[in-house]
Design a protein around this motif. Structure first.
Motif, PDB file in Angstrom:
ATOM      1  N   ILE A 136      54.213  26.811  59.225  1.00  0.00           N
ATOM      2  CA  ILE A 136      55.515  26.191  58.999  1.00  0.00           C
ATOM      3  C   ILE A 136      56.556  26.959  59.804  1.00  0.00           C
ATOM      4  O   ILE A 136      56.491  28.194  59.914  1.00  0.00           O
ATOM      5  N   THR A 137      57.511  26.251  60.400  1.00  0.00           N
ATOM      6  CA  THR A 137      58.552  26.900  61.204  1.00  0.00           C
ATOM      7  C   THR A 137      59.869  26.961  60.436  1.00  0.00           C
ATOM      8  O   THR A 137      60.200  26.055  59.663  1.00  0.00           O
ATOM      9  N   LYS A 138      60.608  28.031  60.697  1.00  0.00           N
ATOM     10  CA  LYS A 138      61.931  28.206  60.094  1.00  0.00           C
ATOM     11  C   LYS A 138      62.802  28.970  61.080  1.00  0.00           C
ATOM     12  O   LYS A 138      62.398  30.026  61.579  1.00  0.00           O
ATOM     13  N   VAL A 139      63.994  28.447  61.381  1.00  0.00           N
ATOM     14  CA  VAL A 139      64.910  29.122  62.294  1.00  0.00           C
ATOM     15  C   VAL A 139      65.635  30.241  61.549  1.00  0.00           C
ATOM     16  O   VAL A 139      66.172  30.031  60.454  1.00  0.00           O
ATOM     17  N   LEU A 140      65.625  31.441  62.134  1.00  0.00           N
ATOM     18  CA  LEU A 140      66.343  32.578  61.566  1.00  0.00           C
ATOM     19  C   LEU A 140      67.473  32.991  62.498  1.00  0.00           C
ATOM     20  O   LEU A 140      67.281  33.073  63.716  1.00  0.00           O
ATOM     21  N   LYS A 141      68.636  33.250  61.918  1.00  0.00           N
ATOM     22  CA  LYS A 141      69.767  33.784  62.672  1.00  0.00           C
ATOM     23  C   LYS A 141      69.985  35.227  62.243  1.00  0.00           C
ATOM     24  O   LYS A 141      69.950  35.548  61.058  1.00  0.00           O
ATOM     25  N   ILE A 142      70.236  36.082  63.243  1.00  0.00           N
ATOM     26  CA  ILE A 142      70.399  37.514  62.972  1.00  0.00           C
ATOM     27  C   ILE A 142      71.741  37.952  63.530  1.00  0.00           C
ATOM     28  O   ILE A 142      71.958  37.930  64.751  1.00  0.00           O
ATOM     29  N   ALA A 143      72.656  38.336  62.637  1.00  0.00           N
ATOM     30  CA  ALA A 143      73.966  38.806  63.078  1.00  0.00           C
ATOM     31  C   ALA A 143      73.822  40.156  63.766  1.00  0.00           C
ATOM     32  O   ALA A 143      73.064  41.029  63.323  1.00  0.00           O
ATOM     33  N   VAL A 144      74.536  40.337  64.867  1.00  0.00           N
ATOM     34  CA  VAL A 144      74.513  41.597  65.621  1.00  0.00           C
ATOM     35  C   VAL A 144      75.879  42.251  65.494  1.00  0.00           C
ATOM     36  O   VAL A 144      76.900  41.645  65.836  1.00  0.00           O
ATOM     37  N   GLU A 145      75.899  43.479  64.984  1.00  0.00           N
ATOM     38  CA  GLU A 145      77.166  44.176  64.766  1.00  0.00           C
ATOM     39  C   GLU A 145      77.915  44.353  66.089  1.00  0.00           C
ATOM     40  O   GLU A 145      77.351  44.823  67.076  1.00  0.00           O
ATOM     41  N   GLY A 146      79.171  43.953  66.095  1.00  0.00           N
ATOM     42  CA  GLY A 146      79.999  44.082  67.284  1.00  0.00           C
ATOM     43  C   GLY A 146      79.841  42.953  68.271  1.00  0.00           C
ATOM     44  O   GLY A 146      80.523  42.944  69.303  1.00  0.00           O
ATOM     45  N   GLU A 147      78.946  42.006  68.003  1.00  0.00           N
ATOM     46  CA  GLU A 147      78.727  40.880  68.902  1.00  0.00           C
ATOM     47  C   GLU A 147      79.180  39.590  68.225  1.00  0.00           C
ATOM     48  O   GLU A 147      78.932  39.376  67.040  1.00  0.00           O
TER      49      GLU A 147
END
Length: 354
Positions: A136-147
């Motif tokens: 099964i696929t799932k999109v993950l978003k990862i916040a980058v500090e300072g970006e």
């Protein structure tokens, strides 16, 4: 007057010579490191031999292959399989394509170096791997500090029917992946040279679409035991494929291997995972050399790093349509013929079937 003398003495003490303190650090041993696995899947199977470096060495962080070794795998019935060194990738030894481990057999890795030193692993038994029922696929978003922009990618989740009659230890890995690569040869501009100083675009006639193959890691170490889901159907994250603006423009294909490993191999990988994933705080455990199942037959006290794994294998293939993802990175533009990209070919793989 007393204050003046005090200032003079104080300034003199600041400018006085200081003898350097020489610290002699004991030179650390260059430890043999073994990274190898065999499965009941098709060959060839690989064993990689390297040397670790002393902390602070100019070679620290470099891979130092151990070449010209004799590498064999022996099963519990005495059958010996020789591994041959890759002439172009020194320190990597391959079995023949027709070699595969057999369920229920135990295997040991044996190594003899050029200097005559001999090493052996403890026996590893191959257990059958439960079926990998679905991905099964799932999109993950990862916040980058300072970006301002986030990183993102596709997480793969395995659906597994865990058998109730045995205690299972799982390890998931990716095989080679292939995706549709799209570039912009119409934007090609040659680099300035001694014979060509023009910076004008010089569009190429071909090619826009290629198929690029890469060996991509799963984005971490994915292991699990069935203590909490023995005999049940469960879903477990098994891979993360980062979106680099190229992989999910069109179609992405990958194979995920589900491996049934021994309890000792699971414990070893769990310790490695803990060290890899530490957050960097003062409460993290200190890094350490994690001993595996390799032993020196000449010196039992010698530390040998790495682990030889023998495992049962099942696999599942998945095609990911980029247009079906609910979030994608902006397209990365490559202003050139797609065939100029490493690993790209205009012809699709023979088994390409989205």
């Amino acid at each position: 007057m007393i204050k003046k003398y005090f200032y003079i003495i104080f300034l003199f003490s600041l400018t006085a010579c200081i003898d350097p303190y020489s610290v002699e650090v004991e030179e650390g041993a260059q430890l043999l490191t073994v990274d190898g696995m065999i499965t009941n899947g098709p060959g060839p199977h690989a064993i990689r031999l390297t040397r670790s470096d002393t902390y602070g060495s100019v070679f620290e962080g470099l891979v130092r292959p151990v070449a010209s070794a004799t590498v064999i795998v022996r099963d519990d019935q005495g059958v010996v399989t020789f591994f041959s060194e890759d002439p172009e990738d020194r320190g990597v030894y391959y079995s023949s394509e027709d070699f595969s481990a057999k369920i229920g057999r135990s295997y040991s890795l044996q190594i003899q170096l050029q200097d005559g030193k001999v090493y052996s692993s403890l026996p590893e038994r191959v257990e059958s791997a439960p079926e990998l029922k679905n991905l099964i696929t799932k999109v993950l978003k990862i916040a980058v500090e300072g970006e301002e922009n986030v990183r993102s990618g596709v997480q793969l989740i395995a659906e597994v029917d865990d058998p109730s009659d045995q205690n299972n230890f799982y390890f998931w890995k990716n095989s080679e992946s292939t995706y549709v690569l799209k570039t912009r040869p119409d934007l090609y501009t040659p680099r300035p040279s001694d014979t060509n100083t023009s910076r004008e675009p010089q569009p190429k006639d071909c090619c826009i679409v290629c198929f690029r193959t890469e060996l991509l890691g799963v984005g971490g170490i994915y292991i699990e035991n069935d203590d909490n889901f023995n005999g049940l159907n469960t879903q477990v994250p098994v891979a993360f494929i980062e979106d680099d603006g190229l992989r999910f423009v069109d179609t992405y294909r990958t194979d995920v291997k589900q491996l049934s490993i021994s309890q000792d191999a699971y414990r070893y990988l769990r310790l490695v995972k803990q060290q890899v994933e530490v957050s960097g705080s003062v409460f993290d455990p200190p890094p350490a050399n994690i001993r595996g199942n390799m032993l020196s037959l000449d010196d039992p006290e010698e530390v040998v790093l790495g682990f030889f794994i023998a495992a049962g294998e099942t696999s599942k293939r998945i095609y990911i349509d980029g247009e079906e993802l609910d979030f994608r990175q902006p397209v990365t533009i490559i202003p050139d013929d797609c065939r100029e990209v490493e690993g790209a070919n205009i012809d699709p793989p023979a088994d390409w079937n989205p």
